[in-house]
Design a protein around this motif. Structure first.
Motif, PDB file in Angstrom:
ATOM      1  N   GLY A  36      36.546  10.143  30.424  1.00 50.92           N
ATOM      2  CA  GLY A  36      35.967   9.479  29.271  1.00 50.92           C
ATOM      3  C   GLY A  36      35.417  10.512  28.296  1.00 50.92           C
ATOM      4  O   GLY A  36      35.107  11.646  28.677  1.00 50.92           O
ATOM      5  N   TRP A  37      35.273  10.131  27.021  1.00 48.50           N
ATOM      6  CA  TRP A  37      34.877  11.097  25.997  1.00 48.50           C
ATOM      7  C   TRP A  37      33.495  11.707  26.228  1.00 48.50           C
ATOM      8  O   TRP A  37      33.336  12.936  26.160  1.00 48.50           O
ATOM      9  CB  TRP A  37      34.941  10.456  24.613  1.00 48.50           C
ATOM     10  CG  TRP A  37      34.587  11.400  23.504  1.00 48.50           C
ATOM     11  CD1 TRP A  37      35.422  12.276  22.882  1.00 48.50           C
ATOM     12  CD2 TRP A  37      33.286  11.580  22.903  1.00 48.50           C
ATOM     13  NE1 TRP A  37      34.736  12.996  21.930  1.00 48.50           N
ATOM     14  CE2 TRP A  37      33.422  12.588  21.920  1.00 48.50           C
ATOM     15  CE3 TRP A  37      32.044  10.990  23.108  1.00 48.50           C
ATOM     16  CZ2 TRP A  37      32.344  13.005  21.139  1.00 48.50           C
ATOM     17  CZ3 TRP A  37      30.971  11.408  22.337  1.00 48.50           C
ATOM     18  CH2 TRP A  37      31.127  12.397  21.363  1.00 48.50           C
ATOM     19  N   ALA A  81      41.713  12.147  20.459  1.00 53.61           N
ATOM     20  CA  ALA A  81      42.337  11.412  21.566  1.00 53.61           C
ATOM     21  C   ALA A  81      41.596  10.112  21.840  1.00 53.61           C
ATOM     22  O   ALA A  81      42.209   9.086  22.176  1.00 53.61           O
ATOM     23  CB  ALA A  81      42.376  12.281  22.820  1.00 53.61           C
ATOM     24  N   LEU A  82      40.273  10.141  21.709  1.00 56.83           N
ATOM     25  CA  LEU A  82      39.486   8.918  21.858  1.00 56.83           C
ATOM     26  C   LEU A  82      39.894   7.895  20.808  1.00 56.83           C
ATOM     27  O   LEU A  82      40.070   6.711  21.113  1.00 56.83           O
ATOM     28  CB  LEU A  82      37.999   9.239  21.738  1.00 56.83           C
ATOM     29  CG  LEU A  82      37.044   8.042  21.761  1.00 56.83           C
ATOM     30  CD1 LEU A  82      37.046   7.374  23.128  1.00 56.83           C
ATOM     31  CD2 LEU A  82      35.636   8.487  21.363  1.00 56.83           C
ATOM     32  N   GLY A  83      40.067   8.339  19.567  1.00 57.50           N
ATOM     33  CA  GLY A  83      40.487   7.427  18.510  1.00 57.50           C
ATOM     34  C   GLY A  83      41.886   6.879  18.721  1.00 57.50           C
ATOM     35  O   GLY A  83      42.134   5.689  18.493  1.00 57.50           O
ATOM     36  N   VAL A  84      42.803   7.742  19.165  1.00 54.06           N
ATOM     37  CA  VAL A  84      44.166   7.280  19.446  1.00 54.06           C
ATOM     38  C   VAL A  84      44.155   6.241  20.562  1.00 54.06           C
ATOM     39  O   VAL A  84      44.829   5.206  20.475  1.00 54.06           O
ATOM     40  CB  VAL A  84      45.071   8.470  19.820  1.00 54.06           C
ATOM     41  CG1 VAL A  84      46.415   7.979  20.350  1.00 54.06           C
ATOM     42  CG2 VAL A  84      45.287   9.373  18.618  1.00 54.06           C
ATOM     43  N   GLY A  85      43.384   6.506  21.608  1.00 53.08           N
ATOM     44  CA  GLY A  85      43.298   5.545  22.702  1.00 53.08           C
ATOM     45  C   GLY A  85      42.739   4.210  22.260  1.00 53.08           C
ATOM     46  O   GLY A  85      43.240   3.151  22.662  1.00 53.08           O
ATOM     47  N   ALA A 135      39.079   7.597  34.330  1.00 51.12           N
ATOM     48  CA  ALA A 135      38.067   6.664  33.853  1.00 51.12           C
ATOM     49  C   ALA A 135      38.634   5.671  32.847  1.00 51.12           C
ATOM     50  O   ALA A 135      38.080   4.580  32.670  1.00 51.12           O
ATOM     51  CB  ALA A 135      36.911   7.437  33.221  1.00 51.12           C
ATOM     52  N   THR A 136      39.735   6.024  32.187  1.00 51.52           N
ATOM     53  CA  THR A 136      40.315   5.155  31.169  1.00 51.52           C
ATOM     54  C   THR A 136      41.392   4.225  31.727  1.00 51.52           C
ATOM     55  O   THR A 136      42.000   3.467  30.966  1.00 51.52           O
ATOM     56  CB  THR A 136      40.933   6.011  30.047  1.00 51.52           C
ATOM     57  OG1 THR A 136      41.886   6.923  30.624  1.00 51.52           O
ATOM     58  CG2 THR A 136      39.853   6.804  29.328  1.00 51.52           C
ATOM     59  N   ARG A 164      24.475   9.305  28.284  1.00 51.43           N
ATOM     60  CA  ARG A 164      24.167   9.632  29.687  1.00 51.43           C
ATOM     61  C   ARG A 164      25.390   9.495  30.612  1.00 51.43           C
ATOM     62  O   ARG A 164      25.370   8.756  31.589  1.00 51.43           O
ATOM     63  CB  ARG A 164      23.033   8.750  30.197  1.00 51.43           C
ATOM     64  CG  ARG A 164      21.711   8.970  29.457  1.00 51.43           C
ATOM     65  CD  ARG A 164      20.588   8.202  30.115  1.00 51.43           C
ATOM     66  NE  ARG A 164      20.806   6.755  30.025  1.00 51.43           N
ATOM     67  CZ  ARG A 164      20.068   5.846  30.663  1.00 51.43           C
ATOM     68  NH1 ARG A 164      19.098   6.228  31.463  1.00 51.43           N
ATOM     69  NH2 ARG A 164      20.321   4.561  30.510  1.00 51.43           N
ATOM     70  N   PRO A 165      26.445  10.231  30.318  1.00 53.69           N
ATOM     71  CA  PRO A 165      27.678  10.071  31.118  1.00 53.69           C
ATOM     72  C   PRO A 165      27.577  10.663  32.512  1.00 53.69           C
ATOM     73  O   PRO A 165      28.449  10.409  33.346  1.00 53.69           O
ATOM     74  CB  PRO A 165      28.724  10.812  30.280  1.00 53.69           C
ATOM     75  CG  PRO A 165      27.943  11.862  29.565  1.00 53.69           C
ATOM     76  CD  PRO A 165      26.613  11.225  29.248  1.00 53.69           C
TER      77      PRO A 165
END
Length: 208
Positions: free
Chosen positions: A70-71, A111-115, A195-196, A21-22
């Motif tokens: 955010g993802w 990119a989420l994984g790298v972050g 957001a990050t 629910r983003p």
């Protein structure tokens, strides 16, 4: 088979993102960059259709969206972008699906994984965020997505393309410069659009 695989990957990403629910984040300052992405990014994705045949330069913007939204929210925005590209552009639905998955969803997920890896293994530092995550992380994510696309395309029976890996490597740096530059500008002037990003995490003084 190839279209089915892409469709399953897209549906999986959308279902996971919707489950989180983003859209609740749109009540704050992220509404502006989300709307800007839906308005501007489709024209970037439509650019290859306007270029001469054989000159297919494609920018993604997906890694920048992950930094900004955010993802989960980035996945939903990319779905809206792909829908606009399908309706406005001239490419058939299966080609837009490939673009959505391999130019959008797969780089965003990488990119989420790298972050996550950078947060886990490297110190919280401004330069780790801008140079590591925004710049180098984008280059790595885009290149890996391109390599996976070429490999799976060959497995699906498509003929290998000459110098494809070189082209993927060069195009990855285009997105890296875009994301790194935009990330640094946003950190300096509008950190609320990221957001990050966290001032408390990345700008705190080093502990003794």
């Amino acid at each position: 088979m190839w279209t089915t695989l892409n469709l399953l990957m897209a549906l999986a990403c959308v279902l996971v993102a919707a489950w989180l629910r983003p859209w609740r984040m749109l009540r704050g300052p992220l509404l502006t960059p989300a709307l800007a992405a839906v308005a501007l990014l489709p024209w970037v994705w439509l650019l290859p259709q306007k270029m001469p045949q054989g000159l297919q330069v494609q920018l993604s913007g997906a890694c920048l969206l992950v930094l900004m939204l955010g993802w989960p929210l980035a996945v939903l925005v990319l779905a809206a972008v792909a829908t606009v590209v399908w309706q406005v552009g001239q490419s058939p639905a299966d080609q837009v699906l490939v673009q959505w998955v391999w130019i959008g969803l797969v780089p965003a997920t990488l990119a989420l994984g790298v972050g996550a890896a950078l947060r886990r293994w490297l110190p919280a530092n401004l330069f780790i965020y801008t140079l590591g995550r925004a710049f180098m992380g984008t280059a790595l994510s885009m290149f890996l997505a391109g390599v996976m696309l070429e490999w799976l395309s060959e497995l699906a029976g498509q003929p290998p393309r000459e110098q494809a890996m070189v082209a993927r490597w060069l195009m990855a740096w285009g997105d890296a410069f875009l994301t790194g530059m935009a990330g640094a500008i946003f950190v300096a002037f509008v950190p609320q659009w990221l957001a990050t990003w966290s001032d408390e995490r990345y700008l705190r003084p080093p502990s003794d």
